[in-house]
Design an enzyme around this catalytic site. Structure first.
Site, short mmCIF file in Angstrom:
data_model
loop_
_atom_site.label_atom_id
_atom_site.label_comp_id
_atom_site.label_asym_id
_atom_site.label_seq_id
_atom_site.Cartn_x
_atom_site.Cartn_y
_atom_site.Cartn_z
N ARG A 54 0.80 -1.22 0.00
CA ARG A 54 0.00 0.00 0.00
C ARG A 54 0.83 1.26 0.00
O ARG A 54 0.56 2.20 -0.75
CB ARG A 54 -0.87 0.06 1.26
CG ARG A 54 -2.25 -0.45 1.12
CD ARG A 54 -2.73 -0.93 2.49
NE ARG A 54 -1.85 -1.99 2.94
CZ ARG A 54 -2.02 -3.26 2.58
NH1 ARG A 54 -3.05 -3.62 1.90
NH2 ARG A 54 -1.16 -4.18 2.96
N HIS A 133 5.86 5.89 11.42
CA HIS A 133 5.32 5.73 10.07
C HIS A 133 4.32 6.88 9.88
O HIS A 133 3.12 6.69 9.88
CB HIS A 133 4.62 4.36 9.96
CG HIS A 133 4.22 3.96 8.58
ND1 HIS A 133 4.25 4.82 7.50
CD2 HIS A 133 3.76 2.77 8.10
CE1 HIS A 133 3.82 4.16 6.42
NE2 HIS A 133 3.53 2.93 6.75
C1 NCD Z 1 2.18 -1.00 8.23
C2 NCD Z 1 3.69 -0.91 8.29
O1 NCD Z 1 4.39 -1.16 7.30
O2 NCD Z 1 4.18 -0.52 9.34
N1 NCD Z 1 1.72 -1.20 6.93
C3 NCD Z 1 1.39 -0.12 6.15
O3 NCD Z 1 2.23 0.69 5.79
N2 NCD Z 1 0.11 0.05 5.86
C4 NCD Z 1 1.61 -1.93 9.21
C5 NCD Z 1 2.06 -3.36 9.19
O4 NCD Z 1 2.90 -3.76 8.40
O5 NCD Z 1 1.54 -4.10 10.02
#
Ligand code: NCD
Length: 453
Positions: A54, A133
């Site tokens: 994503r 993030h």
């Molecule tokens: C998350 C991540 O990479 O931290 N994913 C994301 O970017 N939507 C959550 C996850 O990997 O569990």
């Protein structure tokens, strides 16, 4: 020339900038195909040293929808990092003629801060280890804001793997800043890190309280829950017993998957307890009526597919809204979108926000960050000099500017005389800030040529 803006931590944007980005994202969302005139001729580079679906694809889609182009290194194994190239060199090259903005995902905590210092173009953190993030947080906040019409005074329960979920950490800072109340409901063994709680208290003025009991079936029945609330008078209705308060309304539950790839050694809390799996039957009754169920995705088994058709399920909306909100962020950082918002003053360690007034201690000798996953310990990034914010002078307390872990150095040396003192000794306090060299222990000080007075 205007200084470039990076987005490494969620507090690199001011609250009013975040809200202005939401308003811009609404305009993009109204017709995603109508904005190819926004950023023509610009190139986004996505550098992903960890897996992603994503985040990378929504950034790339956002750039293409803005009329720009994309170059991508989506597997660390395909770049010169495998030959030993440093992150600093990689981003200097990629952020030169190759691209106008870099989106980076990296396994080490603080890596994006390092990249931002070396790249001449804006750097966006798409996840640095278990640390932060922040663009996932923009998706999460934007979804909540559209759903609830506000971000203050919400009751949000954060559940699952709170230790290694970077999305939780960024979201907690942002929600605390906007004035929401948080309940941390960890899977036992994966509690919210102390460094996150400490930063919430110090930088975002929250009260942290132990919560007594929770009754959501399947969520681990209240072991070690923590309640975090803005440090100002507020009126809440409550759904369960938290010290002397009770919450009877929950606005959102944010569930996370077990970050299995980050577990250390033989750490596997699912050996003794079953990781939760949420289904609609657990969320009957008034207190859950208006709750949004959120998840950054990917989901493994922690939310049953039965939830997908429930109007309270927000996780696919979060993923979809990732495109317009990332369009707004990219256009803003590229200087192609003006926001009707107040920025915040620059910060000594390169951050845009809190805590501006704190001094920075930087030394190649002595004290190192204690977080083994900090970028200052990454094998290819040995050029990074440890750097700390001075949180408290006496006795000293320092915070790594890259990963936010705090450390209390036991000893202070005098840079010229090389004399060593216990950090709580009166002599130590007399050493001026510019002449202090901090050490964790005597062995470290002796190795650097410092000795007892
Ligand atoms: C998350 C991540 O990479 O931290 N994913 C994301 O970017 N939507 C959550 C996850 O990997 O569990």
């Amino acid at each position: 020339m205007v200084a470039k803006r990076d987005f490494v931590s969620v507090d690199d944007l001011s609250g009013s900038e975040i809200l202005a980005l939401f308003r811009a994202a609404d305009r993009f969302e109204a017709d995603l195909r109508a904005h190819s005139g926004q950023c023509p001729g610009t190139i986004l580079a996505t550098l992903f040293f960890e897996p992603s679906t994503r985040t990378r694809l929504s950034f790339e889609s956002a750039m293409l929808r803005l009329g720009g182009g994309v170059i991508s290194a989506s597997e660390a194994g395909s770049t010169s990092a495998t030959k030993g190239e440093s992150l600093a060199d990689t981003v200097r090259v990629v952020g030169g003629r190759y691209s106008d903005i870099i989106v980076l995902r990296h396994p080490f905590e603080g890596a994006a801060r390092v990249a931002a210092r070396y790249a001449s173009v804006p750097v966006v953190n798409a996840g640095d280890g278990a640390h932060e993030h922040p663009t996932q947080t923009l998706c999460d906040l934007y979804t909540l804001w559209r759903q609830k019409g506000k971000l203050d005074g919400l009751e949000v329960l954060l559940a699952g793997d709170l230790k290694y979920s970077r999305t939780i950490h960024s979201l907690a800072y942002a929600l605390a800043r906007f004035g929401s109340n948080l309940v941390f409901q960890p899977f036992p063994g994966l509690e919210i890190p102390e460094s996150v709680l400490v930063r919430l208290e110090r930088d975002f003025s929250v009260d942290v309280r132990r919560a007594r009991a929770f009754e959501i079936k399947g969520l681990g029945a209240g072991k070690d829950a923590v309640y975090v609330t803005p440090n100002k008078p507020h009126q809440n209705t409550l759904f369960t017993q938290i010290d002397d308060e009770e919450i009877d309304r929950i606005d959102a539950i944010y569930m996370t998957r077990l970050q299995r790839e980050r577990l250390e050694g033989n750490e596997d809390p699912t050996r003794t307890d079953r990781y939760p799996s949420l289904d609609p039957a657990q969320f009957q009754g008034k207190r859950f009526k208006d709750m949004g169920l959120m998840h950054p995705l990917p989901r493994v088994d922690e939310i049953s597919y039965e939830f997908d058709d429930d109007p309270r399920a927000l996780y696919f909306r979060q993923a979809a809204l990732g495109v317009p909100i990332r369009m707004a962020l990219l256009a803003f950082l590229l200087g192609r979108l003006e926001l009707d918002a107040e920025p915040e003053a620059p910060h000594p360690a390169g951050r845009s926000r809190e805590p501006r007034e704190r001094a920075v201690y930087r030394s190649a000798v002595g004290l190192r960050c204690k977080n083994p996953r900090c970028v200052t310990h990454a094998p290819h990034e040995r050029y990074v000099v440890p750097e700390f914010l001075e949180i408290r002078e006496a006795p000293p307390l320092l915070r790594c500017v890259f990963c936010d872990w705090e450390v209390e150095p036991a000893l202070i040396g005098h840079a010229q005389s090389r004399r060593l003192h216990r950090s709580n000794a009166a002599e130590a306090q007399r050493i001026g800030a510019a002449r202090r060299v901090y050490f964790e222990d005597e062995a470290q000080a002796t190795a650097a040529g410092f000795g007892n007075a």
